[in-house]
Structure formats: C-alpha cells, structure tokens
Design a protein around this motif. Sequence first.
Motif, short mmCIF file in Angstrom:
data_model
loop_
_atom_site.label_atom_id
_atom_site.label_comp_id
_atom_site.label_asym_id
_atom_site.label_seq_id
_atom_site.Cartn_x
_atom_site.Cartn_y
_atom_site.Cartn_z
N MET A 1 0.85 -1.20 0.00
CA MET A 1 0.00 0.00 0.00
C MET A 1 0.88 1.25 0.00
O MET A 1 1.88 1.31 0.70
N TYR A 2 0.50 2.22 -0.80
CA TYR A 2 1.21 3.49 -0.88
C TYR A 2 0.35 4.59 -0.29
O TYR A 2 -0.89 4.48 -0.23
N SER A 3 0.99 5.68 0.10
CA SER A 3 0.24 6.83 0.57
C SER A 3 1.02 8.12 0.30
O SER A 3 2.25 8.13 0.30
N ILE A 4 0.28 9.17 0.04
CA ILE A 4 0.81 10.53 -0.07
C ILE A 4 -0.12 11.40 0.75
O ILE A 4 -1.33 11.42 0.49
N ASP A 5 0.45 12.09 1.73
CA ASP A 5 -0.38 12.82 2.68
C ASP A 5 -1.30 11.79 3.34
O ASP A 5 -0.84 10.75 3.78
N LYS A 6 -2.61 12.02 3.37
CA LYS A 6 -3.52 11.06 4.00
C LYS A 6 -4.24 10.19 2.96
O LYS A 6 -5.21 9.51 3.28
N HIS A 8 -4.48 7.15 0.11
CA HIS A 8 -3.92 5.82 -0.06
C HIS A 8 -4.24 5.24 -1.43
O HIS A 8 -5.32 5.48 -1.99
N PHE A 9 -3.30 4.48 -1.97
CA PHE A 9 -3.52 3.79 -3.24
C PHE A 9 -2.70 2.50 -3.25
O PHE A 9 -1.69 2.37 -2.56
N LYS A 10 -3.16 1.55 -4.07
CA LYS A 10 -2.58 0.20 -4.03
C LYS A 10 -1.39 0.02 -4.96
O LYS A 10 -0.53 -0.80 -4.70
N GLU A 11 -1.36 0.78 -6.05
CA GLU A 11 -0.30 0.57 -7.04
C GLU A 11 0.42 1.87 -7.35
O GLU A 11 -0.20 2.93 -7.43
N PHE A 12 1.73 1.76 -7.54
CA PHE A 12 2.54 2.89 -7.97
C PHE A 12 2.65 2.79 -9.48
O PHE A 12 3.34 1.93 -10.02
N LYS A 13 1.91 3.64 -10.18
CA LYS A 13 1.84 3.55 -11.64
C LYS A 13 2.62 4.69 -12.28
O LYS A 13 2.32 5.86 -12.06
N ARG A 19 3.54 13.91 -17.96
CA ARG A 19 4.06 14.78 -16.91
C ARG A 19 3.58 14.36 -15.52
O ARG A 19 3.91 14.99 -14.54
N ALA A 20 2.80 13.29 -15.47
CA ALA A 20 2.27 12.85 -14.18
C ALA A 20 2.15 11.34 -14.12
O ALA A 20 1.92 10.68 -15.13
N ASN A 21 2.32 10.80 -12.94
CA ASN A 21 1.94 9.43 -12.65
C ASN A 21 0.51 9.47 -12.11
O ASN A 21 0.00 10.54 -11.77
N TYR A 22 -0.14 8.32 -12.03
CA TYR A 22 -1.55 8.34 -11.67
C TYR A 22 -1.92 7.10 -10.86
O TYR A 22 -1.42 6.00 -11.11
N ALA A 23 -2.81 7.31 -9.89
CA ALA A 23 -3.32 6.19 -9.09
C ALA A 23 -4.76 6.47 -8.70
O ALA A 23 -5.18 7.64 -8.58
N VAL A 24 -5.52 5.41 -8.50
CA VAL A 24 -6.90 5.53 -8.00
C VAL A 24 -6.87 5.41 -6.49
O VAL A 24 -6.28 4.48 -5.94
N MET A 37 -5.46 10.36 -8.30
CA MET A 37 -4.39 11.27 -7.91
C MET A 37 -3.30 11.30 -8.98
O MET A 37 -2.75 10.27 -9.36
N LYS A 38 -3.01 12.51 -9.48
CA LYS A 38 -1.83 12.73 -10.30
C LYS A 38 -0.69 13.09 -9.36
O LYS A 38 -0.88 13.89 -8.44
N TYR A 39 0.48 12.53 -9.59
CA TYR A 39 1.58 12.85 -8.68
C TYR A 39 2.91 12.81 -9.42
O TYR A 39 3.09 12.06 -10.39
#
Length: 268
Positions: A1-6, A8-13, A19-24, A37-39
Amino acid sequence: MYSIDKYHFKEFKIAPGHRANYAVLCNTEFEENQWGMKYSPANNYSREYKILPLFSHPQIPIRYKEGNAMMYKEGKSVIAQNYLIITHFEGADIVEYFQKRGLPDQDEMKRVIQYFSNATLPLHHMHSKGYIHSDIKPGHIILNPHTGTIALIDLECTIKIGEIICGMSKEYASPEQKQMIRMLRDGEEEKTVLKKVKMNAASDMYSVGLIFYRVLTGKLWQEANINPQEINKAIPDKLNRVLLGLLEENPDNRIPSAEALKKELATV
C-alpha cells in the motif's frame, strides 16, 4: 500500500512520456473509484488546480485537493511528491483501446462515430467558456467503452483563446501550435507572434482529427499522410471527408469547432 499525505492507493503507476503518474485512491471515506491522484516529484499542478473550476461538465474532472507531501510505501518514506486529486474516470486511452481491437470494420464504425461525437461535448463546453485545451492527445481522451462516454482530462496546458501556448504534445499539435513555438524559439516577441498566429478552437479540432485518423487507420497522419480510405476501406465517404476536413493545414479551411464536428458526424 502506498500513501501521499492522507491519501492511499494500491499501485505505484508510472506513465512514461507523461508529466504525471496516476493512481486511483482507496481511502475508506471515498466511494470506490471516486477520486484519482496525479503525482510527480518534479511537476507542479497548481496551474491545473486553478483552471479546473472554470468548467462544470460531467466529462471534465472536478478538483479535490492539491499539495506536496512525502510518499510512503508500506510505512517507509520514498520521495516527496506534488499531487493533484481529481475525479477518476474509468476507461482507457482511445488509441490504445483500438490498437488492441484492430482497425474498426463496418460493424464498429457507428460506435467510433458515437465516441467522437461524445468527445465534442466537453470540448464545446470548454470552447464556449473562451478556452482551448491545447494539449489533446490519446492519453487525454479517455474512453469508457461500457458507457460510450469520453472524458477530457489533463488541463495543465489549457489557455484562453488567443493566448500564447504553454506546452504541447508534438505528435498531436496543430500546425499553428508548431508555428507559434518556432517563432518564439527564434526570439520573436509575444505581441508579434500573437498578431501572426491565432490560437482558437480550430487548433483543438486538428488534434482531434489526428487522433480520429489514428483510430480509423492505425497510423499517424504525419507518417502516412494519405487518404484514410486507402488504409481502411470500411470508412464511409462522408466520414472520410470529415476526417480530411479536420486535418486541413490552414485553420480557415478546417472544421472550426466541436459543435460543427458534432453536426457533421450526425450526417454520416
């Protein structure tokens, strides 16, 4: 499990070339598949965060939050990321979808026309507000084949009609976008460039034409540069003319707007 701030997402895509990575997001307080989330550690999304509220359309993302925070993997810090949380749209890059299926035949042609007709709706909304997307490419037109709807995403390069562009995707840029970039690189002042090059809805329509051509032929217009019917004989004559009308080099001769394209497609 990954998280940025509060969040959470299951995969690092990772999305190469974007210009962005993306996760649900999968936070328990959210509905399933509600937010994405674009990151990126390098790219900032504050401009897109400010642009998104200018539009209110079910096929254009709604913003939720933007910020910068450390990314964690299983509780261990990885790297700080800029992020933007927006509406998640289920679906796929429209070109990739048809690359997997093969060239549309006569039976599928009607669905393709419906998909691109649906894509005119968020574009018309944007243009009616006095803006152009200016970075339309396959990964920014998300097809949900189950509903037949198209989402228009990634508004980082969206500008007011008549402004200087702030980015483009070379493969799907209009001739006037490329001309503007050349003039700026040659050192011409912005005022001079804007007198010579007019950025309006027709620029977006050229990009739509490039994507439409690739879906129906499997090839890039710049590389093939031949009548689409010569590649795919299932393309109706009227649709062939529409495609070529979108791909006119001179914007004055091009199908000028999303609304005009929708009307043309209704007659195919």
